[in-house]
Scaffold this motif. Structure first.
Motif, PDB file in Angstrom:
ATOM      1  N   ALA A  92      51.458  55.112 -70.289  1.00  0.00           N
ATOM      2  CA  ALA A  92      51.961  53.743 -70.190  1.00  0.00           C
ATOM      3  C   ALA A  92      50.811  52.737 -70.119  1.00  0.00           C
ATOM      4  CB  ALA A  92      52.865  53.614 -68.967  1.00  0.00           C
ATOM      5  N   VAL A  93      49.805  53.054 -69.316  1.00  0.00           N
ATOM      6  CA  VAL A  93      48.648  52.150 -69.209  1.00  0.00           C
ATOM      7  C   VAL A  93      47.935  52.042 -70.557  1.00  0.00           C
ATOM      8  CG1 VAL A  93      46.388  51.845 -68.140  1.00  0.00           C
ATOM      9  CG2 VAL A  93      48.339  52.530 -66.740  1.00  0.00           C
ATOM     10  N   PHE A  94      47.751  53.167 -71.242  1.00  0.00           N
ATOM     11  CA  PHE A  94      47.082  53.139 -72.552  1.00  0.00           C
ATOM     12  C   PHE A  94      47.893  52.332 -73.560  1.00  0.00           C
ATOM     13  CE2 PHE A  94      46.522  54.736 -76.849  1.00  0.00           C
ATOM     14  CZ  PHE A  94      45.142  54.665 -76.999  1.00  0.00           C
ATOM     15  N   GLU A  95      49.203  52.534 -73.599  1.00  0.00           N
ATOM     16  CA  GLU A  95      50.042  51.817 -74.560  1.00  0.00           C
ATOM     17  C   GLU A  95      49.969  50.310 -74.354  1.00  0.00           C
ATOM     18  OE1 GLU A  95      52.606  53.396 -77.197  1.00  0.00           O
ATOM     19  OE2 GLU A  95      50.539  54.074 -76.974  1.00  0.00           O
ATOM     20  N   LEU A  96      50.092  49.882 -73.102  1.00  0.00           N
ATOM     21  CA  LEU A  96      50.077  48.442 -72.847  1.00  0.00           C
ATOM     22  C   LEU A  96      48.684  47.849 -73.055  1.00  0.00           C
ATOM     23  CD1 LEU A  96      52.420  48.121 -69.741  1.00  0.00           C
ATOM     24  CD2 LEU A  96      52.949  47.776 -72.149  1.00  0.00           C
ATOM     25  N   ALA A  97      47.649  48.557 -72.610  1.00  0.00           N
ATOM     26  CA  ALA A  97      46.287  48.034 -72.780  1.00  0.00           C
ATOM     27  C   ALA A  97      45.919  47.941 -74.255  1.00  0.00           C
ATOM     28  CB  ALA A  97      45.288  48.916 -72.023  1.00  0.00           C
ATOM     29  N   SER A  98      46.183  49.001 -75.026  1.00  0.00           N
ATOM     30  CA  SER A  98      45.846  48.970 -76.451  1.00  0.00           C
ATOM     31  C   SER A  98      46.717  47.964 -77.192  1.00  0.00           C
ATOM     32  CB  SER A  98      45.999  50.364 -77.060  1.00  0.00           C
ATOM     33  OG  SER A  98      47.334  50.839 -76.938  1.00  0.00           O
ATOM     34  N   GLY A  99      47.983  47.818 -76.770  1.00  0.00           N
ATOM     35  CA  GLY A  99      48.842  46.826 -77.403  1.00  0.00           C
ATOM     36  C   GLY A  99      48.355  45.411 -77.188  1.00  0.00           C
ATOM     37  N   VAL A 100      47.908  45.111 -75.960  1.00  0.00           N
ATOM     38  CA  VAL A 100      47.364  43.777 -75.677  1.00  0.00           C
ATOM     39  C   VAL A 100      46.102  43.532 -76.497  1.00  0.00           C
ATOM     40  CG1 VAL A 100      46.300  42.360 -73.887  1.00  0.00           C
ATOM     41  CG2 VAL A 100      48.398  43.606 -73.388  1.00  0.00           C
ATOM     42  N   LEU A 101      45.222  44.536 -76.580  1.00  0.00           N
ATOM     43  CA  LEU A 101      43.995  44.382 -77.371  1.00  0.00           C
ATOM     44  C   LEU A 101      44.324  44.180 -78.855  1.00  0.00           C
ATOM     45  CD1 LEU A 101      41.733  47.115 -75.740  1.00  0.00           C
ATOM     46  CD2 LEU A 101      41.530  44.628 -75.492  1.00  0.00           C
ATOM     47  N   THR A 150      47.120  42.867 -80.056  1.00  0.00           N
ATOM     48  CA  THR A 150      47.701  41.530 -80.189  1.00  0.00           C
ATOM     49  C   THR A 150      46.603  40.464 -80.256  1.00  0.00           C
ATOM     50  OG1 THR A 150      49.680  42.230 -78.978  1.00  0.00           O
ATOM     51  CG2 THR A 150      49.253  39.869 -79.109  1.00  0.00           C
ATOM     52  N   ALA A 151      45.560  40.675 -79.478  1.00  0.00           N
ATOM     53  CA  ALA A 151      44.427  39.743 -79.488  1.00  0.00           C
ATOM     54  C   ALA A 151      43.424  40.043 -80.598  1.00  0.00           C
ATOM     55  CB  ALA A 151      43.725  39.776 -78.135  1.00  0.00           C
ATOM     56  N   ARG A 152      43.698  41.095 -81.404  1.00  0.00           N
ATOM     57  CA  ARG A 152      42.852  41.496 -82.524  1.00  0.00           C
ATOM     58  C   ARG A 152      41.435  41.861 -82.072  1.00  0.00           C
ATOM     59  NH1 ARG A 152      41.863  37.893 -86.349  1.00  0.00           N
ATOM     60  NH2 ARG A 152      41.900  39.428 -88.030  1.00  0.00           N
ATOM     61  N   LEU A 153      41.334  42.498 -80.913  1.00  0.00           N
ATOM     62  CA  LEU A 153      40.035  42.958 -80.401  1.00  0.00           C
ATOM     63  C   LEU A 153      39.846  44.420 -80.793  1.00  0.00           C
ATOM     64  CD1 LEU A 153      40.146  41.281 -76.864  1.00  0.00           C
ATOM     65  CD2 LEU A 153      38.910  40.510 -78.898  1.00  0.00           C
ATOM     66  N   TYR A 154      39.799  44.673 -82.101  1.00  0.00           N
ATOM     67  CA  TYR A 154      39.717  46.052 -82.589  1.00  0.00           C
ATOM     68  C   TYR A 154      38.392  46.708 -82.230  1.00  0.00           C
ATOM     69  CZ  TYR A 154      43.493  44.060 -85.374  1.00  0.00           C
ATOM     70  OH  TYR A 154      44.628  43.422 -85.766  1.00  0.00           O
ATOM     71  N   ALA A 155      37.321  45.929 -82.188  1.00  0.00           N
ATOM     72  CA  ALA A 155      36.007  46.509 -81.894  1.00  0.00           C
ATOM     73  C   ALA A 155      35.960  47.074 -80.483  1.00  0.00           C
ATOM     74  CB  ALA A 155      34.920  45.453 -82.078  1.00  0.00           C
ATOM     75  N   VAL A 156      36.729  46.486 -79.560  1.00  0.00           N
ATOM     76  CA  VAL A 156      36.740  46.977 -78.186  1.00  0.00           C
ATOM     77  C   VAL A 156      37.376  48.352 -78.116  1.00  0.00           C
ATOM     78  CG1 VAL A 156      37.613  46.524 -75.856  1.00  0.00           C
ATOM     79  CG2 VAL A 156      36.809  44.630 -77.288  1.00  0.00           C
ATOM     80  N   MET A 157      38.408  48.584 -78.938  1.00  0.00           N
ATOM     81  CA  MET A 157      39.124  49.862 -78.882  1.00  0.00           C
ATOM     82  C   MET A 157      38.277  50.998 -79.436  1.00  0.00           C
ATOM     83  SD  MET A 157      43.100  48.901 -79.706  1.00  0.00           S
ATOM     84  CE  MET A 157      42.848  47.719 -81.027  1.00  0.00           C
ATOM     85  N   GLY A 158      37.672  50.812 -80.588  1.00  0.00           N
ATOM     86  CA  GLY A 158      36.829  51.860 -81.145  1.00  0.00           C
ATOM     87  C   GLY A 158      37.577  53.061 -81.678  1.00  0.00           C
ATOM     88  N   PHE A 159      38.869  52.921 -81.961  1.00  0.00           N
ATOM     89  CA  PHE A 159      39.652  54.011 -82.540  1.00  0.00           C
ATOM     90  C   PHE A 159      40.730  53.409 -83.428  1.00  0.00           C
ATOM     91  CE2 PHE A 159      41.271  53.063 -78.266  1.00  0.00           C
ATOM     92  CZ  PHE A 159      42.567  52.679 -78.542  1.00  0.00           C
ATOM     93  N   ALA A 160      41.369  54.252 -84.230  1.00  0.00           N
ATOM     94  CA  ALA A 160      42.429  53.793 -85.126  1.00  0.00           C
ATOM     95  C   ALA A 160      43.668  53.475 -84.299  1.00  0.00           C
ATOM     96  CB  ALA A 160      42.734  54.855 -86.178  1.00  0.00           C
ATOM     97  N   PHE A 161      43.966  52.203 -84.163  1.00  0.00           N
ATOM     98  CA  PHE A 161      45.058  51.785 -83.282  1.00  0.00           C
ATOM     99  C   PHE A 161      46.418  52.339 -83.697  1.00  0.00           C
ATOM    100  CE2 PHE A 161      48.550  48.773 -82.660  1.00  0.00           C
ATOM    101  CZ  PHE A 161      48.654  48.800 -81.275  1.00  0.00           C
ATOM    102  N   PRO A 162      46.851  52.227 -84.974  1.00  0.00           N
ATOM    103  CA  PRO A 162      48.215  52.666 -85.311  1.00  0.00           C
ATOM    104  C   PRO A 162      48.486  54.119 -84.946  1.00  0.00           C
ATOM    105  CG  PRO A 162      47.284  51.376 -87.109  1.00  0.00           C
ATOM    106  CD  PRO A 162      46.169  51.652 -86.152  1.00  0.00           C
ATOM    107  N   ALA A 163      47.574  55.034 -85.297  1.00  0.00           N
ATOM    108  CA  ALA A 163      47.802  56.450 -85.015  1.00  0.00           C
ATOM    109  C   ALA A 163      47.786  56.724 -83.518  1.00  0.00           C
ATOM    110  CB  ALA A 163      46.747  57.298 -85.723  1.00  0.00           C
ATOM    111  N   ALA A 164      46.810  56.159 -82.808  1.00  0.00           N
ATOM    112  CA  ALA A 164      46.712  56.399 -81.365  1.00  0.00           C
ATOM    113  C   ALA A 164      47.920  55.833 -80.627  1.00  0.00           C
ATOM    114  CB  ALA A 164      45.420  55.791 -80.824  1.00  0.00           C
ATOM    115  N   HIS A 165      48.322  54.628 -80.998  1.00  0.00           N
ATOM    116  CA  HIS A 165      49.466  53.980 -80.350  1.00  0.00           C
ATOM    117  C   HIS A 165      50.750  54.770 -80.616  1.00  0.00           C
ATOM    118  CE1 HIS A 165      50.700  50.382 -78.186  1.00  0.00           C
ATOM    119  NE2 HIS A 165      51.741  50.243 -78.993  1.00  0.00           N
ATOM    120  N   PHE A 166      50.906  55.254 -81.839  1.00  0.00           N
ATOM    121  CA  PHE A 166      52.113  55.974 -82.238  1.00  0.00           C
ATOM    122  C   PHE A 166      52.248  57.300 -81.482  1.00  0.00           C
ATOM    123  CE2 PHE A 166      54.043  59.154 -85.116  1.00  0.00           C
ATOM    124  CZ  PHE A 166      55.312  58.624 -85.212  1.00  0.00           C
ATOM    125  N   TRP A 167      51.201  58.119 -81.498  1.00  0.00           N
ATOM    126  CA  TRP A 167      51.312  59.438 -80.887  1.00  0.00           C
ATOM    127  C   TRP A 167      51.342  59.353 -79.366  1.00  0.00           C
ATOM    128  CZ3 TRP A 167      53.285  62.949 -83.646  1.00  0.00           C
ATOM    129  CH2 TRP A 167      53.041  63.004 -85.022  1.00  0.00           C
TER     130      TRP A 167
END
Length: 422
Positions: free
Chosen positions: A152-161, A163-180
């Motif tokens: 739950a924490v990962f889903e909400l944190a990555s979703g907020v990032l 939404t703010a288009r801070l892809y460089a902060v995540m450092g991973f492929a958002f769609p696949a990570a968020h989905f699984w």
């Protein structure tokens, strides 16, 4: 002489043998902890429990489960549109359906943040209970809970990032990570709900149960605890409301003035629309404006069309929204050539899917697949103009795809080639 009937000499009647029932190994309690470990947050009374209760945790869990359910369904819709499995089908009408589902996905996800924080506050003393696990079954339950909280924490944190288009902060492929992670979290949530079903039912039944008289001191303590619980509910509801009002304006235009925290303003950008990926960022400024640009439509009768040739086709206008996965959306007036007219001119059948390729040379969405139903829809255009002006370079000049009820990432800009999907 002692009679034979003397009870002291009577042999008791033997009972049938019944072996003692053994506790299953997974239910056997673990040994008690050594006293030196009962320190810090593990010490008795180290964490105040004022305001926390079984009822508070149960109600927060119900709200959180409802919000997560909405996020899951709308998120699966978005993922299915972008990465469709063979069984998935998405309609072309209503034209704003994706705008609603994705706006609801992002708004609900953001409103869930204070709910999750409150739920963690309410239950976190259980993280320091002693012993940490009572038996093997309890260990499995708490392990599942760890997956639920982490997911739950990962889903909400990555979703907020995202939404703010801070892809460089995540450092991973958002769609696949968020989905699984969503699937893992959902599985853990189902197990947790099943484990807590009895508690939730008891709390709901006790909601309308008449209160019993308490001694004065106990009544005062209960009143303080009840006030604190009410304060928690009011605070969480207010926080969720503020977050919603402060962000939902990026989807609901009448609330744009109240959305101070919205990552995007849908009315700011070239020709009144935001830009996620500019021409410079895509590396197409030179190729998109070169006089030798030609749109290739590969079919039985191949076409190579300049922008002037595209402008010579019958032009059509459609009012369609751009709805982005980050949650923002805006309607605009698009003018251009119906895609189905170009496909017919090239001799491409009306019952096939087509791929739309961009001039940009890299990026996950430089090529998009357009199902036949969308390719043949009269509102699907290769747009040359936006809001009665020549299409801005950052919006896809010389021409871009615009189709009803599609995510913005699939509305390909700087279109270079159209062909039958393999």
């Amino acid at each position: 002489m002692v009679r034979d009937t003397d009870p002291r000499l009577t042999t008791p009647r033997s009972e049938p043998y019944a072996p003692a029932r053994r506790t299953p190994i997974w239910r056997r309690p673990f040994p008690p902890p050594p006293p030196p470990l009962r320190r810090g947050p593990f010490a008795p009374g180290a964490i105040r429990t004022a305001g926390r209760s079984e009822a508070l945790s149960a109600w927060l869990g119900l709200w959180l489960g409802l919000a997560f359910g909405i996020c899951l369904v709308t998120g699966l819709i978005s993922h299915g549109i972008q990465h469709p499995p063979g069984w998935f089908s998405w309609p072309t009408r209503p034209v704003s359906l994706y705008r609603v589902t994705q706006g609801l996905h992002v708004a609900t996800g953001l409103a869930t943040v204070p709910l999750l924080l409150a739920k963690l506050w309410a239950v976190h003393p259980n993280l320091f209970r002693w012993p940490p696990v009572r038996d093997a079954a309890d260990a499995l339950s708490r392990g599942t809970l760890l997956l639920l909280v982490g997911g739950a924490v990962f889903e909400l944190a990555s979703g907020v990032l995202n939404t703010a288009r801070l892809y460089a902060v995540m450092g991973f492929a958002f769609p696949a990570a968020h989905f699984w992670t969503a699937w893992i979290t959902t599985g853990a949530l189902v197990i947790h709900v099943a484990a807590q079903a009895t508690t939730v039912r008891r709390v709901l039944r006790q909601r309308h149960r008449p209160s019993t008289a308490l001694p004065p001191s106990d009544a005062a303590d209960a009143s303080d605890a009840g006030f604190t619980r009410r304060a928690v509910f009011v605070t969480v509801a207010a926080a969720a409301g503020v977050v919603t009002l402060a962000t939902v304006g990026q989807t609901v235009r009448p609330l744009a003035g109240t959305s101070a925290l919205a990552p995007r303003r849908p009315d700011l950008g070239p020709q009144g629309l935001p830009v996620n990926r500019s021409a410079a960022g895509a590396g197409v400024r030179t190729t998109a404006t070169h006089p030798g640009y030609r749109l290739v439509v590969a079919g039985p009768r191949p076409l190579r069309l300049s922008r002037a040739a595209l402008a010579a086709f019958p032009q059509h206008t459609a009012e369609l929204p751009i709805a982005c996965v980050e949650g923002w959306s805006a309607s605009a007036r698009w003018t251009g050539v119906r895609l189905r007219d170009l496909l017919a001119e090239a001799g491409i059948a009306s019952d096939v899917d087509v791929t739309i390729e961009s001039l940009q040379r890299a990026g996950a969405y430089r090529v998009s697949t357009l199902p036949a139903a969308f390719a043949q829809d009269p509102l699907t255009l290769l747009a040359l103009r936006l809001n009665d002006e020549m299409l801005d370079l950052d919006h896809g000049f010389p021409c871009r795809l615009i189709a009803p009820n599609r995510p913005g990432v699939l509305q390909t800009k700087w279109v270079a080639r159209i062909e039958v999907a393999r």
